[in-house]
Scaffold this active site. Structure first.
Site, short mmCIF file in Angstrom:
data_model
loop_
_atom_site.label_atom_id
_atom_site.label_comp_id
_atom_site.label_asym_id
_atom_site.label_seq_id
_atom_site.Cartn_x
_atom_site.Cartn_y
_atom_site.Cartn_z
N LYS A 22 108.69 -22.73 32.32
CA LYS A 22 110.12 -22.86 32.61
C LYS A 22 110.41 -22.54 34.06
O LYS A 22 111.16 -23.27 34.74
CB LYS A 22 110.93 -21.91 31.71
CG LYS A 22 112.42 -21.90 32.02
CD LYS A 22 113.17 -20.89 31.17
CE LYS A 22 113.17 -19.50 31.76
NZ LYS A 22 114.22 -19.33 32.80
N ASN A 23 109.82 -21.46 34.55
CA ASN A 23 110.13 -21.02 35.92
C ASN A 23 109.52 -21.91 36.99
O ASN A 23 109.84 -21.77 38.17
CB ASN A 23 109.68 -19.56 36.11
CG ASN A 23 110.53 -18.59 35.31
OD1 ASN A 23 111.65 -18.91 34.92
ND2 ASN A 23 110.00 -17.41 35.07
N ARG A 94 120.88 -19.02 36.02
CA ARG A 94 120.68 -18.50 37.37
C ARG A 94 120.02 -19.52 38.30
O ARG A 94 120.38 -19.64 39.48
CB ARG A 94 119.81 -17.24 37.27
CG ARG A 94 119.53 -16.58 38.60
CD ARG A 94 120.74 -15.85 39.08
NE ARG A 94 120.56 -15.34 40.42
CZ ARG A 94 121.51 -14.74 41.11
NH1 ARG A 94 122.69 -14.58 40.59
NH2 ARG A 94 121.29 -14.29 42.32
N CYS A 118 121.23 -14.61 32.43
CA CYS A 118 121.13 -13.37 31.67
C CYS A 118 121.73 -12.21 32.45
O CYS A 118 121.60 -12.12 33.67
CB CYS A 118 119.66 -13.06 31.36
SG CYS A 118 118.92 -14.14 30.12
N ARG A 123 121.14 -9.57 40.97
CA ARG A 123 120.35 -10.66 41.53
C ARG A 123 121.13 -11.44 42.59
O ARG A 123 121.43 -12.63 42.43
CB ARG A 123 119.89 -11.59 40.41
CG ARG A 123 118.97 -10.91 39.42
CD ARG A 123 118.22 -11.89 38.58
NE ARG A 123 119.03 -12.42 37.51
CZ ARG A 123 118.59 -13.27 36.58
NH1 ARG A 123 117.35 -13.67 36.63
NH2 ARG A 123 119.37 -13.70 35.64
N ASP A 307 109.33 -10.11 33.79
CA ASP A 307 109.58 -10.97 32.63
C ASP A 307 108.69 -10.64 31.43
O ASP A 307 108.83 -11.25 30.37
CB ASP A 307 109.40 -12.44 33.01
CG ASP A 307 110.61 -13.02 33.73
OD1 ASP A 307 111.65 -12.34 33.77
OD2 ASP A 307 110.51 -14.15 34.25
N ILE A 329 112.43 -4.41 39.58
CA ILE A 329 112.98 -5.70 39.99
C ILE A 329 114.46 -5.83 39.65
O ILE A 329 115.29 -6.09 40.53
CB ILE A 329 112.19 -6.86 39.35
CG1 ILE A 329 110.68 -6.68 39.61
CG2 ILE A 329 112.67 -8.20 39.90
CD1 ILE A 329 110.28 -6.69 41.06
N ARG A 399 116.56 -20.49 25.56
CA ARG A 399 116.59 -20.81 26.98
C ARG A 399 115.17 -20.88 27.56
O ARG A 399 114.94 -21.63 28.52
CB ARG A 399 117.40 -19.77 27.75
CG ARG A 399 118.90 -19.82 27.54
CD ARG A 399 119.62 -18.88 28.50
NE ARG A 399 119.13 -19.10 29.85
CZ ARG A 399 118.74 -18.13 30.69
NH1 ARG A 399 118.79 -16.86 30.30
NH2 ARG A 399 118.30 -18.41 31.91
#
Length: 420
Positions: A22-23, A94, A118, A123, A307, A329, A399
Site C-alpha cells: 500500500k505504501n 494522508r 488515521c 504528521r 507501522d 514516530i 484501508r
C-alpha cells in the site's frame, strides 16, 4: 458496519500470499500524473486507500483504468484538467498530499486540501512545503488548503531534511524529476517503498542516483514517458502475518515476502523467539520455544517500523516477562492499548513508552479499532485469546489490508467477517 469475529486457540499452518505494498502503491499512482503517457502498475492491492487515490487522481482529469477484469493492474495517464485536490477526498487519506509535487512539476500550480487519515498524530506537512519552496514554489495556506504555484517553474535545489520523512522524500523526488537542473536531497528516507518509487521513475525516464541511500541526486528532465512497473511486496503486511504466526503458533509461508525489506523486524522477532527465514520466493515463519519479552524503539527504516508497533505489542502481551515499546514516530500511536487491556493485557503507558508485562492468556472481548494498524493488532490478540473477540469499526482495516480474515482462515484460524 462490518465487524470481524475471532475465536482464538488455533495454530496457523499454510501459505499466505503477500500483496503489493500500500505504501508503495499510493506514491506510484501519484507518479502517473507526471506524464501524459501511460504508467502501468501491476500487483496493485485491492484496498480502500487505492480506491481513494483513484478517485483523487481521476478528478484531476487523469485517467485511471483497470486492464480488463484485472483490478490489480492499473493504467494511469493523461492531461491534467483540474489542479484542486478537494477536502472531501483528501480528508480520507494522508497520502493524498502526494499529488502536490506532481501537480506543481507538471502544470505549475496546485490547490490541495490539508490531509486527513488515521488519528495517530499530527504528521505535519511542513517538510513537503519547505522542500518545494526551495525549488521555487510559492506556497500560501488558506482556508484549510495549500495553494502552490511555480511562476518560473521548479528548479533544482540542495535540500536537507531535518527528519527522514517518507512523504516529503516522495513529494520532493517526484517534483524534482521535471525541475530545471539538479536537486540533491540529503537525509532522504530509505524505506523500500522509496526505492520502488525511484525504480519506477527511472523506468519512466527520470535521472536519479543514490537509490537505497539517504542522499538522492535528481537531474531534471523535460518529459517522462510510458512505463510498466510491478509494485513491491508489502513489508508491513509481511511483518503483520509474521506476528500472527508468532502469537497463534504454528508455521506459515509468506509468499512474496522479502527478508531484506524487513529491516530490524527480523532481529527483534528472533530475540522474541520467532524464526523468519527466506525460502525461495517465500518467508517461513515459525515460533520456537515460547515467546520472550523484548524492548523495541520505533525508528525510520531500517529501524523497527512504527507501522508494526501495535502488532508487536499484541505479541508482547502474551510473551514471558516484560517489554518496553517506545514510539518515536507518531505521538498518538498507543490508542490500541485500552482495547488490548480490555482483553486482559497488562500494559501501562508512560509518555512515549508502553510497559508490557506478559500474561499467560488473553480473554475474548468486544473491542473497537481506532486506526489501521491498531485494528489488525486486535485481530492478532484475538488469535491468542480464550473465547470470542469481536473487532468493530473494521473500515480502518480495509484501508490497508486485503481479505485478512480469508488469509488467516485459510491457515486454520477461526475467523469471519460479519456484515453490519
Amino acid at each position: 458496519m462490518d465487524k470481524i469475529c475471532v475465536r482464538g486457540g488455533r495454530p496457523l499452518s499454510g501459505d499466505i500470499v503477500i500483496g503489493g505494498a500500500k505504501n508503495a502503491s499510493l506514491p506510484l499512482m501519484a507518479a502517473g500524473m507526471l506524464t501524459d503517457e501511460r504508467l502501468t502498475l501491476t500487483n496493485v492491492p485491492v484496498l480502500a486507500d487505492i480506491a481513494t487515490m483513484t478517485a483523487l487522481i481521476a478528478q484531476h482529469g487523469v485517467a485511471v483504468e483497470s486492464q480488463g477484469n484485472d483490478s490489480r493492474t492499473l493504467s494511469i495517464g493523461g492531461a491534467i484538467t483540474n489542479t484542486e485536490a478537494p477536502y472531501d477526498i483528501v480528508r480520507k487519506m494522508r497520502a493524498s498530499i502526494l499529488v502536490l509535487g506532481p501537480l506543481l512539476a507538471r502544470v505549475g500550480e496546485a490547490r490541495v486540501s490539508l490531509p486527513g487519515g488515521c488519528a495517530i498524530g499530527t504528521r505535519p506537512i511542513d517538510l513537503h512545503l519547505k522542500g518545494l519552496e526551495q525549488m521555487g514554489a510559492v506556497i500560501r495556506l488558506d482556508a484549510g488548503y495549500v495553494n502552490a504555484t511555480a511562476p518560473s517553474g521548479l528548479r533544482g535545489a540542495a535540500i536537507v531534511l531535518p527528519f527522514a520523512s517518507v512523504g516529503a522524500t516522495e513529494n520532493i523526488v517526484m517534483a524534482a524529476t521535471l525541475a530545471d537542473g539538479q536537486t540533491v536531497l540529503a537525509n532522504a528516507a530509505r524505506e523500500p517503498e522509496i526505492g520502488d518509487l525511484v525504480a519506477c521513475l527511472i523506468s519512466m525516464g527520470a535521472r536519479i542516483e543514490g537509490a537505497g541511500t539517504d542522499r538522492l541526486v535528481i537531474e531534471g528532465v523535460t518529459k517522462l514517458h510510458a512505463a510498466t512497473h510491478e509494485i513491491v511486496a508489502d513489508r508491513i503486511e509481511t511483518a503483520t502475518f509474521a506476528c500472527a504466526t508468532a502469537i497463534a503458533g504454528g508455521s506459515v509461508r509468506l509468499l512474496g515476502g522479502r527478508l531484506e525489506h524487513l529491516g530490524a523486524v527480523v532481529d527483534i522477532m528472533g530475540q522474541a523467539g520467532v524464526e523468519i527465514t527466506q525460502d525461495g520466493n517465500a518467508l517461513v515463519v515459525r515460533r520456537l520455544n515460547g515467546l520472550h519479552g523484548v524492548d523495541v524503539m520505533t525508528a525510520p527504516y531500517p529501524g523497527f517500523p512504527t507501522d508494526v508497533q501495535a502488532q508487536f505489542m499484541a505479541l508482547m502481551a502474551v510473551a514471558e516477562g516484560a517489554s518496553m515499546l517506545t514510539e518515536n514516530i507518531f505521538e498518538n500511536r498507543f490508542m490500541h492499548v485500552p482495547e488490548l487491556t480490555r482483553m486482559g493485557a497488562n500494559i501501562n503507558v508512560h509518555g512515549s513508552s508502553a510497559i508490557v508485562r506478559g500474561v499467560s492468556r488473553l480473554s475474548g472481548a468486544q473491542v473497537m479499532a481506532t486506526d489501521l494498524r491498531a485494528s489488525v493488532s486486535l485481530i492478532l490478540a484475538g488469535l491468542a485469546a480464550h473465547g470470542e473477540t469481536t473487532v468493530n469499526r473494521v473500515y480502518h482495516l480495509d484501508r490497508g489490508y486485503e481479505a485478512v480474515e480469508r488469509k488467516l482462515a485459510a491457515c486454520g484460524a477461526d475467523i469471519e467477517r460479519v456484515a453490519g
